[in-house]
Enzyme design. Structure first.
Site, mmCIF file in Angstrom:
data_model
loop_
_atom_site.group_PDB
_atom_site.id
_atom_site.type_symbol
_atom_site.label_atom_id
_atom_site.label_comp_id
_atom_site.label_asym_id
_atom_site.label_seq_id
_atom_site.Cartn_x
_atom_site.Cartn_y
_atom_site.Cartn_z
ATOM 1 N N GLY A 14 -1.119 -5.860 -11.889
ATOM 2 C CA GLY A 14 -0.862 -5.596 -10.469
ATOM 3 C C GLY A 14 0.486 -6.125 -10.013
ATOM 4 O O GLY A 14 1.329 -6.516 -10.844
ATOM 5 N N PHE A 15 0.687 -6.149 -8.730
ATOM 6 C CA PHE A 15 1.963 -6.566 -8.137
ATOM 7 C C PHE A 15 2.318 -8.005 -8.526
ATOM 8 O O PHE A 15 3.305 -8.263 -9.245
ATOM 9 C CB PHE A 15 1.859 -6.381 -6.610
ATOM 10 C CG PHE A 15 2.835 -7.162 -5.784
ATOM 11 C CD1 PHE A 15 4.168 -7.328 -6.165
ATOM 12 C CD2 PHE A 15 2.426 -7.729 -4.568
ATOM 13 C CE1 PHE A 15 5.059 -8.047 -5.376
ATOM 14 C CE2 PHE A 15 3.310 -8.443 -3.782
ATOM 15 C CZ PHE A 15 4.625 -8.616 -4.185
ATOM 16 N N ILE A 16 1.521 -8.957 -8.098
ATOM 17 C CA ILE A 16 1.846 -10.359 -8.372
ATOM 18 C C ILE A 16 1.698 -10.635 -9.875
ATOM 19 O O ILE A 16 2.555 -11.288 -10.488
ATOM 20 C CB ILE A 16 0.939 -11.301 -7.548
ATOM 21 C CG1 ILE A 16 1.196 -11.078 -6.045
ATOM 22 C CG2 ILE A 16 1.185 -12.766 -7.918
ATOM 23 C CD1 ILE A 16 0.251 -11.821 -5.121
ATOM 24 N N TYR A 155 -13.028 -9.248 2.884
ATOM 25 C CA TYR A 155 -12.044 -9.703 1.892
ATOM 26 C C TYR A 155 -11.818 -11.210 2.028
ATOM 27 O O TYR A 155 -11.868 -11.959 1.051
ATOM 28 C CB TYR A 155 -10.730 -8.940 2.074
ATOM 29 C CG TYR A 155 -9.557 -9.539 1.322
ATOM 30 C CD1 TYR A 155 -9.401 -9.307 -0.045
ATOM 31 C CD2 TYR A 155 -8.604 -10.340 1.971
ATOM 32 C CE1 TYR A 155 -8.326 -9.869 -0.740
ATOM 33 C CE2 TYR A 155 -7.547 -10.901 1.282
ATOM 34 C CZ TYR A 155 -7.413 -10.660 -0.077
ATOM 35 O OH TYR A 155 -6.357 -11.219 -0.756
ATOM 36 N N LYS A 159 -12.637 -14.371 -0.552
ATOM 37 C CA LYS A 159 -11.654 -15.344 -1.060
ATOM 38 C C LYS A 159 -12.126 -16.781 -0.812
ATOM 39 O O LYS A 159 -12.013 -17.637 -1.667
ATOM 40 C CB LYS A 159 -10.289 -15.106 -0.400
ATOM 41 C CG LYS A 159 -9.593 -13.866 -0.918
ATOM 42 C CD LYS A 159 -9.046 -14.105 -2.317
ATOM 43 C CE LYS A 159 -8.682 -12.830 -3.022
ATOM 44 N NZ LYS A 159 -8.265 -13.027 -4.410
HETATM 45 N N1 LIG Z 1 -0.129 -9.436 -2.097
HETATM 46 C C1 LIG Z 1 -0.415 -10.360 -1.197
HETATM 47 O O1 LIG Z 1 0.265 -10.486 -0.166
HETATM 48 C C2 LIG Z 1 -1.561 -11.314 -1.418
HETATM 49 C C3 LIG Z 1 -1.817 -12.300 -0.446
HETATM 50 C C4 LIG Z 1 -2.879 -13.179 -0.642
HETATM 51 C C5 LIG Z 1 -3.648 -13.105 -1.791
HETATM 52 N N2 LIG Z 1 -3.397 -12.131 -2.710
HETATM 53 C C6 LIG Z 1 -4.257 -12.073 -3.897
HETATM 54 O O2 LIG Z 1 -3.444 -12.084 -5.061
HETATM 55 C C7 LIG Z 1 -4.066 -11.305 -6.095
HETATM 56 C C8 LIG Z 1 -3.101 -10.247 -6.583
HETATM 57 O O3 LIG Z 1 -2.756 -9.411 -5.478
HETATM 58 P P1 LIG Z 1 -1.769 -8.184 -5.611
HETATM 59 O O4 LIG Z 1 -1.128 -7.997 -4.299
HETATM 60 O O5 LIG Z 1 -0.960 -8.342 -6.837
HETATM 61 O O6 LIG Z 1 -2.825 -7.008 -5.770
HETATM 62 P P2 LIG Z 1 -2.940 -5.871 -6.898
HETATM 63 O O7 LIG Z 1 -4.016 -4.953 -6.418
HETATM 64 O O8 LIG Z 1 -1.606 -5.311 -7.181
HETATM 65 O O9 LIG Z 1 -3.431 -6.702 -8.156
HETATM 66 C C9 LIG Z 1 -4.790 -6.920 -8.447
HETATM 67 C C10 LIG Z 1 -5.022 -6.450 -9.868
HETATM 68 O O10 LIG Z 1 -6.379 -6.727 -10.203
HETATM 69 C C11 LIG Z 1 -6.872 -5.639 -10.954
HETATM 70 N N3 LIG Z 1 -8.315 -5.602 -10.822
HETATM 71 C C12 LIG Z 1 -9.050 -5.260 -9.714
HETATM 72 N N4 LIG Z 1 -10.355 -5.316 -9.996
HETATM 73 C C13 LIG Z 1 -10.462 -5.719 -11.291
HETATM 74 C C14 LIG Z 1 -11.559 -5.955 -12.152
HETATM 75 N N5 LIG Z 1 -12.818 -5.772 -11.738
HETATM 76 N N6 LIG Z 1 -11.312 -6.340 -13.426
HETATM 77 C C15 LIG Z 1 -10.032 -6.503 -13.868
HETATM 78 N N7 LIG Z 1 -8.959 -6.284 -13.094
HETATM 79 C C16 LIG Z 1 -9.169 -5.900 -11.808
HETATM 80 C C17 LIG Z 1 -6.204 -4.406 -10.352
HETATM 81 O O11 LIG Z 1 -6.184 -3.295 -11.242
HETATM 82 C C18 LIG Z 1 -4.813 -4.939 -10.033
HETATM 83 O O12 LIG Z 1 -3.913 -4.667 -11.092
HETATM 84 C C19 LIG Z 1 -5.341 -10.739 -5.484
HETATM 85 O O13 LIG Z 1 -6.390 -11.589 -5.830
HETATM 86 C C20 LIG Z 1 -5.074 -10.801 -3.988
HETATM 87 O O14 LIG Z 1 -6.263 -10.899 -3.277
HETATM 88 C C21 LIG Z 1 -2.374 -11.238 -2.552
#
Ligand SMILES: NC(=O)c1ccc[n+]([C@@H]2O[C@H](COP(=O)([O-])OP(=O)(O)OC[C@H]3O[C@@H](n4cnc5c(N)ncnc54)[C@H](O)[C@@H]3O)[C@@H](O)[C@H]2O)c1
Length: 328
Positions: A14-16, A155, A159
């Site tokens: 994913g992104f992060i 959501y 968390k």
């Molecule tokens: N982007 C933000 O601003 C932000 C802020 C606070 C918290 N977060 C948390 O950081 C984490 C990453 O966020 P992101 O923005 O990169 O989101 P994202 O959706 O790009 O990344 C999440 C990844 O998890 C994978 N995934 C989802 N369900 C899954 C499963 N059942 N098994 C295996 N993989 C699975 C997805 O395919 C995706 O690649 C998440 O937990 C999100 O809640 C993000």
């Protein structure tokens, strides 16, 4: 094996996650990435996020679901994992209001599967990506000592629940845990549903942007480079401090801006002037304002945000344009 160690990154495509995997490999960690290419947004984007990573001998990709305990056991049996960074989740506040069960199944039940598999294999070092949304709708600077029992979306509840589960495994099974509460992360490989990507994409294509509620809402936008650094420092903190660790730490920019300021910055960066704004009803589940207190991060992780929002938006736009050229 590299002397730095082996890290399982869930949600690493994913992104992060993709940014973090790259950073860790650059630091000579061996990385096992587990991701099921969940359908929240396109599989192609996630594939493209990891294409370069796949060229590295330090990177192993496993396509699969965190809810699959057999798969988790296989991963932990095959690779000698030292640390787990748990990012896999259904992200997106608004969507969670319409699909609460799905969010709980992935985010909460999935985390339990992971924690149980870690316990079975005696792997006890965990960094978890929590969210500023656990604070609910509050004004002023958000500090980790604040009582967090007023979340306003499924959501956010998911968390907070995982933070509490992590505490459980810390107390009952001696897990070392760092929960990072992330504030509006932005940058390269950003999710297409997030505001910066969405607005730049629409504005660049001369399409109207939609504003939910009003443009006075503020967010503490935090650049991905700072976030990735915070994850790395958390791993180093676990390595150095060894045992009995349970910390929850804000990772933000300590410099919120309004949606209107963000739009102005995007217009300046993209050199666009005429945009059409559609006003839509405020969205349930979103806080009006977020502002992180980052004193704890400064103290424990030596964290200092290094990318200003002006520079970060420019960096993002450069990345967005280069991606467009590649896809032509
Ligand atoms: N982007 C933000 O601003 C932000 C802020 C606070 C918290 N977060 C948390 O950081 C984490 C990453 O966020 P992101 O923005 O990169 O989101 P994202 O959706 O790009 O990344 C999440 C990844 O998890 C994978 N995934 C989802 N369900 C899954 C499963 N059942 N098994 C295996 N993989 C699975 C997805 O395919 C995706 O690649 C998440 O937990 C999100 O809640 C993000």
């Amino acid at each position: 094996m590299p002397k730095t160690g082996t890290i399982l990154v869930t949600g690493g495509a994913g992104f992060i996650g993709s940014n973090l995997c790259q950073f860790l490999i650059d630091k000579s960690f061996k990385v096992v990435c587990l991701d099921n290419f969940d359908d929240f947004y396109s599989e192609e984007i996630k594939q493209s996020n990891i294409n370069d990573l796949l060229k590295s001998l330090l990177f192993t990709f496993v396509k699969g679901d965190i809810r699959n305990s057999t798969l988790l056991n296989n991963i932990f049996s095959k690779h000698k994992i030292d640390f787990v960074v748990h990012l896999a989740a259904k992200a997106g506040i608004r969507n969670s209001i319409f699909n609460p069960q799905e969010y709980f199944d992935v985010n909460v039940n999935g985390s339990i599967c992971l924690l149980e598999a870690m316990q079975k294999h005696n792997i006890k070092n965990l960094v978890f990506s929590s969210s500023s949304s656990v604070y609910g709708n509050k004004n002023g600077k958000l500090v980790e000592t604040e009582i967090c029992d007023n979340q306003i979306s499924p959501y956010a509840v998911s968390k907070r629940t995982v933070e509490l589960l992590n505490y459980n495994y810390h107390i009952n099974s001696n897990f070392n845990v760092i929960n990072l509460r992330l504030f509006s992360v932005y940058g390269k490989n950003q999710r297409p549903d997030l505001v910066l990507y969405k607005f730049i994409n629409l504005i660049s294509n001369n399409q109207p942007i939609e504003i939910y509620g009003n443009a006075d809402t503020t967010r503490d936008y935090t650049h991905i480079d700072d976030v990735v650094n915070a994850f790395y420092s958390s791993i180093e903190f676990l390595k150095t401090n060894g045992s009995n660790i349970y910390e929850t730490i804000n990772i933000g920019n300590d410099n919120p801006i309004s949606l209107q300021q963000l739009i102005d910055l995007i217009l300046k960066t993209t050199k666009q002037h005429d945009i059409k704004i559609i006003e839509a009803k405020a969205v349930k589940g979103e806080a009006n304002n977020t502002h992180s207190d980052i004193n704890k991060a400064r103290k424990l992780l030596n964290y200092t945000p290094s990318v200003s929002i002006e520079n970060g938006v420019k960096l993002f736009y450069d990345w967005y344009e280069s991606k467009k050229l590649q896809n032509k």
